[in-house]
Design an enzyme around this catalytic site. Sequence first.
Site, mmCIF file in Angstrom:
data_model
loop_
_atom_site.group_PDB
_atom_site.id
_atom_site.type_symbol
_atom_site.label_atom_id
_atom_site.label_comp_id
_atom_site.label_asym_id
_atom_site.label_seq_id
_atom_site.Cartn_x
_atom_site.Cartn_y
_atom_site.Cartn_z
ATOM 1 N N LEU A 146 0.747 -1.232 -0.055
ATOM 2 C CA LEU A 146 -0.026 0.013 -0.090
ATOM 3 C C LEU A 146 0.639 1.297 0.063
ATOM 4 C CD1 LEU A 146 -2.608 -0.963 2.720
ATOM 5 C CD2 LEU A 146 -3.072 -0.993 0.335
ATOM 6 N N ASP A 147 0.531 2.333 -0.569
ATOM 7 C CA ASP A 147 1.274 3.455 -0.555
ATOM 8 C C ASP A 147 1.434 4.032 0.717
ATOM 9 O OD1 ASP A 147 1.364 3.575 -3.270
ATOM 10 O OD2 ASP A 147 -0.396 5.049 -3.465
ATOM 11 N N LYS A 148 2.448 4.825 1.104
ATOM 12 C CA LYS A 148 2.880 5.252 2.426
ATOM 13 C C LYS A 148 1.719 5.968 3.107
ATOM 14 C CE LYS A 148 5.508 8.871 4.678
ATOM 15 N NZ LYS A 148 6.565 9.935 4.484
#
Length: 349
Positions: free
Chosen positions: A148-150
Amino acid sequence: MNDPFKQADALRKALVADDDAEGRMDAWLTAMLGTDLSRNRVKALIEQGAVSVNGIAVTEPKRKIRPGDQVEIVMPEPEDPEPQGEDIPLDVIYEDKDLIVIAKPPGLVVHPGAGNWTGTLVNALIHHCGDSLSGIGGVKRPGIVHRLDKDTSGVMVVAKNDIAHRHLADQFADHGRTGPLERAYQAVVWGRPRTLTGTIDAPLGRAGDRTKRTVKREDTDDAREAITHYEVLERFGERPDATALAALVECRLETGRTHQIRVHMAHIGHPLIGDQDYGAAFKTKANLLAEPAKSIVNGFHRQALHAFLLQFEHPTTGETMHFEAPMPDDMAAIVEALREMPAPEDRRS
Protein backbone atom coordinates in the site's frame (compact mmCIF):
# COMPACT_ATOMS: atom_id res chain seq x y z
CA MET A 1 25.75 17.13 -18.93
CA ASN A 2 24.60 13.57 -18.44
CA ASP A 3 25.27 11.86 -15.14
CA PRO A 4 28.31 9.60 -15.79
CA PHE A 5 27.38 7.36 -12.89
CA LYS A 6 23.89 6.39 -14.02
CA GLN A 7 25.39 3.85 -16.40
CA ALA A 8 26.38 0.48 -14.97
CA ASP A 9 29.67 0.60 -16.94
CA ALA A 10 30.53 4.17 -15.96
CA LEU A 11 31.56 3.84 -12.32
CA ARG A 12 34.97 5.27 -13.26
CA LYS A 13 35.26 8.79 -14.69
CA ALA A 14 38.40 10.52 -15.95
CA LEU A 15 38.61 14.31 -16.27
CA VAL A 16 41.33 16.74 -17.30
CA ALA A 17 41.42 20.22 -15.79
CA ASP A 18 41.40 22.92 -18.46
CA ASP A 19 43.51 26.09 -18.51
CA ASP A 20 40.92 28.00 -16.48
CA ALA A 21 40.61 25.42 -13.69
CA GLU A 22 40.92 26.81 -10.18
CA GLY A 23 39.60 26.46 -6.67
CA ARG A 24 39.06 23.54 -4.31
CA MET A 25 39.00 19.99 -5.61
CA ASP A 26 35.54 19.23 -4.18
CA ALA A 27 33.99 22.37 -5.68
CA TRP A 28 35.62 21.83 -9.09
CA LEU A 29 34.60 18.18 -9.25
CA THR A 30 31.00 18.97 -8.28
CA ALA A 31 30.77 21.53 -11.07
CA MET A 32 32.46 19.30 -13.64
CA LEU A 33 30.39 16.20 -13.00
CA GLY A 34 27.13 18.04 -13.54
CA THR A 35 25.21 15.23 -11.81
CA ASP A 36 22.84 15.05 -8.88
CA LEU A 37 25.84 14.34 -6.61
CA SER A 38 25.93 17.00 -3.92
CA ARG A 39 29.13 18.73 -2.90
CA ASN A 40 28.96 16.92 0.44
CA ARG A 41 28.80 13.58 -1.39
CA VAL A 42 31.79 14.52 -3.56
CA LYS A 43 33.69 15.64 -0.46
CA ALA A 44 32.97 12.30 1.21
CA LEU A 45 34.19 10.39 -1.85
CA ILE A 46 37.45 12.35 -1.82
CA GLU A 47 37.96 11.62 1.88
CA GLN A 48 37.32 7.91 1.19
CA GLY A 49 40.13 7.81 -1.39
CA ALA A 50 37.86 7.51 -4.44
CA VAL A 51 39.61 10.40 -6.24
CA SER A 52 43.13 10.47 -7.64
CA VAL A 53 45.06 13.32 -9.30
CA ASN A 54 47.84 12.50 -11.72
CA GLY A 55 47.77 8.90 -10.51
CA ILE A 56 48.03 9.73 -6.80
CA ALA A 57 45.12 9.36 -4.39
CA VAL A 58 43.84 12.63 -2.95
CA THR A 59 41.98 12.61 0.37
CA GLU A 60 41.91 16.33 1.09
CA PRO A 61 38.79 18.04 -0.37
CA LYS A 62 40.36 21.51 -0.19
CA ARG A 63 43.35 20.51 -2.31
CA LYS A 64 43.64 23.09 -5.13
CA ILE A 65 42.96 22.02 -8.70
CA ARG A 66 45.59 23.05 -11.26
CA PRO A 67 45.36 23.38 -15.05
CA GLY A 68 46.29 20.09 -16.73
CA ASP A 69 45.57 17.92 -13.67
CA GLN A 70 44.33 14.47 -14.66
CA VAL A 71 41.58 13.56 -12.23
CA GLU A 72 39.96 10.18 -11.87
CA ILE A 73 36.97 9.44 -9.65
CA VAL A 74 35.72 5.92 -8.96
CA MET A 75 32.23 5.46 -7.60
CA PRO A 76 31.84 2.52 -5.22
CA GLU A 77 29.27 -0.12 -6.17
CA PRO A 78 25.94 0.82 -4.54
CA GLU A 79 24.99 -1.34 -1.59
CA ASP A 80 21.52 -1.46 -0.16
CA PRO A 81 21.60 -1.84 3.61
CA GLU A 82 19.97 -4.98 4.95
CA PRO A 83 16.92 -3.95 6.98
CA GLN A 84 17.09 -4.50 10.71
CA GLY A 85 14.27 -5.17 13.13
CA GLU A 86 12.82 -2.16 14.91
CA ASP A 87 10.34 -2.09 17.78
CA ILE A 88 7.55 -0.35 15.86
CA PRO A 89 3.98 -1.13 17.06
CA LEU A 90 1.91 -3.30 14.74
CA ASP A 91 -1.88 -3.53 14.64
CA VAL A 92 -2.12 -7.32 14.18
CA ILE A 93 -5.52 -8.56 12.98
CA TYR A 94 -4.54 -12.22 12.60
CA GLU A 95 -1.40 -14.34 12.79
CA ASP A 96 -0.42 -17.99 12.46
CA LYS A 97 2.72 -19.92 11.48
CA ASP A 98 2.25 -19.11 7.78
CA LEU A 99 1.18 -15.49 7.64
CA ILE A 100 0.37 -12.31 9.49
CA VAL A 101 -2.41 -9.85 8.67
CA ILE A 102 -2.00 -6.28 9.86
CA ALA A 103 -3.85 -2.97 9.63
CA LYS A 104 -1.30 -0.56 8.20
CA PRO A 105 -1.67 3.01 9.48
CA PRO A 106 -1.29 5.99 7.15
CA GLY A 107 2.23 7.38 7.03
CA LEU A 108 4.01 4.02 7.31
CA VAL A 109 6.25 3.06 4.38
CA VAL A 110 5.98 -0.64 3.52
CA HIS A 111 9.57 -1.54 2.63
CA PRO A 112 12.97 0.19 2.79
CA GLY A 113 14.13 2.31 -0.11
CA ALA A 114 15.83 5.57 -0.94
CA GLY A 115 15.12 8.03 1.85
CA ASN A 116 13.37 5.40 3.97
CA TRP A 117 15.94 2.83 5.09
CA THR A 118 14.45 2.63 8.58
CA GLY A 119 11.07 3.01 10.24
CA THR A 120 9.24 0.86 7.68
CA LEU A 121 6.71 -1.93 7.98
CA VAL A 122 9.46 -4.39 7.05
CA ASN A 123 11.59 -3.19 9.99
CA ALA A 124 8.60 -3.69 12.28
CA LEU A 125 7.86 -7.16 10.86
CA ILE A 126 11.46 -8.34 11.27
CA HIS A 127 11.33 -7.33 14.93
CA HIS A 128 7.92 -8.95 15.44
CA CYS A 129 8.46 -12.18 13.49
CA GLY A 130 12.18 -12.74 14.04
CA ASP A 131 14.13 -15.07 11.76
CA SER A 132 11.00 -16.55 10.18
CA LEU A 133 10.97 -13.78 7.55
CA SER A 134 14.62 -14.16 6.57
CA GLY A 135 15.13 -14.39 2.82
CA ILE A 136 11.44 -14.69 1.92
CA GLY A 137 10.78 -12.53 -1.12
CA GLY A 138 14.18 -10.81 -1.08
CA VAL A 139 16.31 -9.01 1.47
CA LYS A 140 14.60 -5.62 1.24
CA ARG A 141 11.03 -6.96 1.04
CA PRO A 142 10.90 -10.07 3.22
CA GLY A 143 7.44 -11.62 3.18
CA ILE A 144 5.84 -8.77 1.22
CA VAL A 145 3.42 -9.97 -1.47
CA HIS A 146 1.55 -6.71 -2.05
CA ARG A 147 1.88 -3.15 -0.88
CA LEU A 148 0.00 0.00 0.00
CA ASP A 149 1.26 3.54 -0.60
CA LYS A 150 2.83 5.25 2.38
CA ASP A 151 -0.22 7.44 2.97
CA THR A 152 -2.82 4.75 2.27
CA SER A 153 -4.10 2.80 5.25
CA GLY A 154 -5.62 -0.64 5.43
CA VAL A 155 -5.37 -4.43 5.53
CA MET A 156 -2.19 -6.17 4.40
CA VAL A 157 -1.11 -9.81 4.51
CA VAL A 158 2.55 -10.83 4.86
CA ALA A 159 3.97 -14.33 4.30
CA LYS A 160 6.10 -15.97 6.99
CA ASN A 161 7.58 -18.81 4.93
CA ASP A 162 8.46 -19.59 1.30
CA ILE A 163 5.42 -21.78 0.62
CA ALA A 164 3.03 -19.12 1.89
CA HIS A 165 4.87 -16.43 -0.06
CA ARG A 166 4.62 -18.29 -3.38
CA HIS A 167 0.96 -19.18 -2.86
CA LEU A 168 -0.07 -15.64 -1.87
CA ALA A 169 2.03 -14.04 -4.61
CA ASP A 170 0.30 -16.24 -7.20
CA GLN A 171 -3.12 -15.13 -5.93
CA PHE A 172 -2.23 -11.45 -6.20
CA ALA A 173 -0.75 -12.00 -9.66
CA ASP A 174 -4.04 -13.65 -10.71
CA HIS A 175 -6.01 -10.64 -9.33
CA GLY A 176 -8.75 -12.93 -8.04
CA ARG A 177 -9.83 -14.03 -11.52
CA THR A 178 -9.73 -17.75 -10.60
CA GLY A 179 -9.76 -17.63 -6.82
CA PRO A 180 -11.30 -15.90 -3.81
CA LEU A 181 -8.89 -12.93 -3.70
CA GLU A 182 -10.73 -9.64 -3.17
CA ARG A 183 -9.44 -6.16 -2.39
CA ALA A 184 -11.81 -3.30 -1.64
CA TYR A 185 -11.05 0.31 -0.79
CA GLN A 186 -12.95 3.28 0.57
CA ALA A 187 -12.14 6.63 -1.02
CA VAL A 188 -13.46 10.13 -0.42
CA VAL A 189 -13.51 11.98 -3.74
CA TRP A 190 -14.34 15.43 -4.99
CA GLY A 191 -17.72 15.65 -6.68
CA ARG A 192 -19.85 12.65 -7.54
CA PRO A 193 -19.27 10.23 -10.41
CA ARG A 194 -21.95 10.58 -13.09
CA THR A 195 -23.15 7.02 -12.53
CA LEU A 196 -23.50 5.47 -9.09
CA THR A 197 -21.69 2.33 -10.24
CA GLY A 198 -19.18 1.94 -13.00
CA THR A 199 -15.97 0.45 -14.32
CA ILE A 200 -12.88 2.40 -15.28
CA ASP A 201 -10.88 0.49 -17.89
CA ALA A 202 -7.89 2.67 -18.68
CA PRO A 203 -4.28 1.43 -19.11
CA LEU A 204 -1.65 3.01 -16.89
CA GLY A 205 2.01 3.80 -17.47
CA ARG A 206 4.78 5.99 -16.12
CA ALA A 207 4.27 9.74 -16.11
CA GLY A 208 7.14 12.21 -16.51
CA ASP A 209 8.01 11.71 -12.84
CA ARG A 210 9.19 8.10 -12.41
CA THR A 211 7.14 7.77 -9.20
CA LYS A 212 3.85 8.81 -10.81
CA ARG A 213 1.46 7.10 -13.20
CA THR A 214 -0.89 8.35 -15.88
CA VAL A 215 -3.50 6.95 -18.24
CA LYS A 216 -1.88 5.77 -21.48
CA ARG A 217 -3.10 4.63 -24.89
CA GLU A 218 -3.15 0.85 -25.23
CA ASP A 219 -0.45 0.91 -27.92
CA THR A 220 2.01 2.79 -25.70
CA ASP A 221 5.08 0.69 -24.86
CA ASP A 222 4.69 0.85 -21.08
CA ALA A 223 0.86 0.77 -20.98
CA ARG A 224 -0.42 -1.90 -18.61
CA GLU A 225 -4.02 -3.05 -18.25
CA ALA A 226 -5.78 -1.40 -15.31
CA ILE A 227 -9.42 -1.96 -14.33
CA THR A 228 -11.21 -0.45 -11.33
CA HIS A 229 -14.85 -1.06 -10.37
CA TYR A 230 -16.51 1.61 -8.23
CA GLU A 231 -19.75 2.21 -6.36
CA VAL A 232 -20.88 5.49 -4.82
CA LEU A 233 -21.84 4.79 -1.20
CA GLU A 234 -22.71 8.30 0.01
CA ARG A 235 -23.04 11.77 -1.47
CA PHE A 236 -22.21 14.92 0.47
CA GLY A 237 -23.47 18.45 -0.20
CA GLU A 238 -25.84 17.17 -2.87
CA ARG A 239 -27.45 19.80 -5.06
CA PRO A 240 -30.88 19.82 -6.76
CA ASP A 241 -29.21 19.00 -10.10
CA ALA A 242 -27.95 15.70 -8.59
CA THR A 243 -24.34 16.87 -8.43
CA ALA A 244 -22.51 16.82 -5.12
CA LEU A 245 -19.50 18.44 -3.48
CA ALA A 246 -17.96 15.11 -2.47
CA ALA A 247 -18.69 11.40 -2.24
CA LEU A 248 -17.66 8.25 -0.41
CA VAL A 249 -16.81 5.64 -3.01
CA GLU A 250 -15.99 1.93 -2.73
CA CYS A 251 -13.41 0.73 -5.25
CA ARG A 252 -12.61 -2.88 -6.08
CA LEU A 253 -9.51 -3.76 -8.07
CA GLU A 254 -9.47 -6.16 -10.99
CA THR A 255 -5.81 -5.30 -11.51
CA GLY A 256 -3.26 -3.94 -9.07
CA ARG A 257 -1.22 -1.14 -10.62
CA THR A 258 0.74 1.54 -8.80
CA HIS A 259 -1.58 4.40 -7.75
CA GLN A 260 -4.39 2.76 -9.74
CA ILE A 261 -7.38 4.08 -7.79
CA ARG A 262 -5.87 7.53 -7.42
CA VAL A 263 -5.14 7.89 -11.13
CA HIS A 264 -8.41 6.32 -12.29
CA MET A 265 -10.62 8.51 -10.09
CA ALA A 266 -8.72 11.62 -11.19
CA HIS A 267 -9.09 10.45 -14.81
CA ILE A 268 -12.90 10.55 -14.56
CA GLY A 269 -12.78 13.97 -12.90
CA HIS A 270 -13.13 12.94 -9.26
CA PRO A 271 -9.69 12.88 -7.59
CA LEU A 272 -9.31 11.81 -3.99
CA ILE A 273 -9.53 14.50 -1.35
CA GLY A 274 -6.04 15.27 -0.05
CA ASP A 275 -4.22 13.74 -3.03
CA GLN A 276 -1.27 16.05 -3.61
CA ASP A 277 -0.11 14.24 -6.76
CA TYR A 278 -3.31 13.74 -8.73
CA GLY A 279 -5.79 16.15 -7.17
CA ALA A 280 -3.84 19.32 -6.40
CA ALA A 281 -5.92 21.34 -8.88
CA PHE A 282 -9.03 20.58 -6.81
CA LYS A 283 -7.60 21.88 -3.53
CA THR A 284 -9.56 25.15 -3.66
CA LYS A 285 -12.84 23.21 -3.75
CA ALA A 286 -12.54 23.02 0.04
CA ASN A 287 -13.74 26.64 0.03
CA LEU A 288 -17.16 25.36 -1.07
CA LEU A 289 -17.52 23.27 2.08
CA ALA A 290 -19.23 24.42 5.25
CA GLU A 291 -17.35 24.44 8.53
CA PRO A 292 -16.01 22.35 10.18
CA ALA A 293 -15.63 20.21 7.03
CA LYS A 294 -13.69 23.00 5.31
CA SER A 295 -11.05 23.19 8.06
CA ILE A 296 -10.77 19.42 8.41
CA VAL A 297 -10.25 18.94 4.67
CA ASN A 298 -7.72 21.78 4.49
CA GLY A 299 -5.78 20.12 7.29
CA PHE A 300 -5.80 16.69 5.63
CA HIS A 301 -2.54 16.18 3.74
CA ARG A 302 -2.76 12.65 2.34
CA GLN A 303 -5.01 10.87 -0.11
CA ALA A 304 -8.31 9.83 1.48
CA LEU A 305 -7.91 6.14 0.66
CA HIS A 306 -8.33 3.13 2.93
CA ALA A 307 -7.99 -0.56 2.00
CA PHE A 308 -10.78 -1.75 4.25
CA LEU A 309 -11.22 -5.31 2.94
CA LEU A 310 -8.87 -8.14 1.99
CA GLN A 311 -9.88 -11.71 1.19
CA PHE A 312 -7.65 -14.57 0.05
CA GLU A 313 -7.18 -18.33 0.22
CA HIS A 314 -5.02 -19.54 3.10
CA PRO A 315 -1.84 -20.97 1.55
CA THR A 316 -1.85 -24.22 3.53
CA THR A 317 -5.41 -24.84 4.76
CA GLY A 318 -7.21 -23.65 1.63
CA GLU A 319 -9.69 -21.76 3.79
CA THR A 320 -11.07 -18.46 2.51
CA MET A 321 -9.79 -15.78 4.87
CA HIS A 322 -11.75 -12.50 5.09
CA PHE A 323 -10.51 -9.43 6.97
CA GLU A 324 -11.72 -5.87 7.36
CA ALA A 325 -10.19 -2.84 9.08
CA PRO A 326 -12.11 0.25 10.24
CA MET A 327 -11.43 3.57 8.58
CA PRO A 328 -8.63 5.48 10.40
CA ASP A 329 -9.66 8.40 12.59
CA ASP A 330 -8.38 11.19 10.33
CA MET A 331 -10.30 9.95 7.29
CA ALA A 332 -13.37 9.09 9.39
CA ALA A 333 -13.39 12.69 10.64
CA ILE A 334 -13.70 13.93 7.06
CA VAL A 335 -16.62 11.60 6.33
CA GLU A 336 -18.42 12.58 9.53
CA ALA A 337 -17.94 16.30 8.89
CA LEU A 338 -19.21 15.93 5.33
CA ARG A 339 -22.25 14.01 6.56
CA GLU A 340 -23.17 16.79 8.96
CA MET A 341 -22.72 19.52 6.37
CA PRO A 342 -25.97 21.21 5.31
CA ALA A 343 -27.07 20.98 1.70
CA PRO A 344 -25.74 23.92 -0.39
CA GLU A 345 -29.18 25.50 -0.80
CA ASP A 346 -29.64 25.57 3.00
CA ARG A 347 -26.37 27.36 3.76
CA ARG A 348 -26.32 31.02 4.72
CA SER A 349 -23.90 33.25 2.85
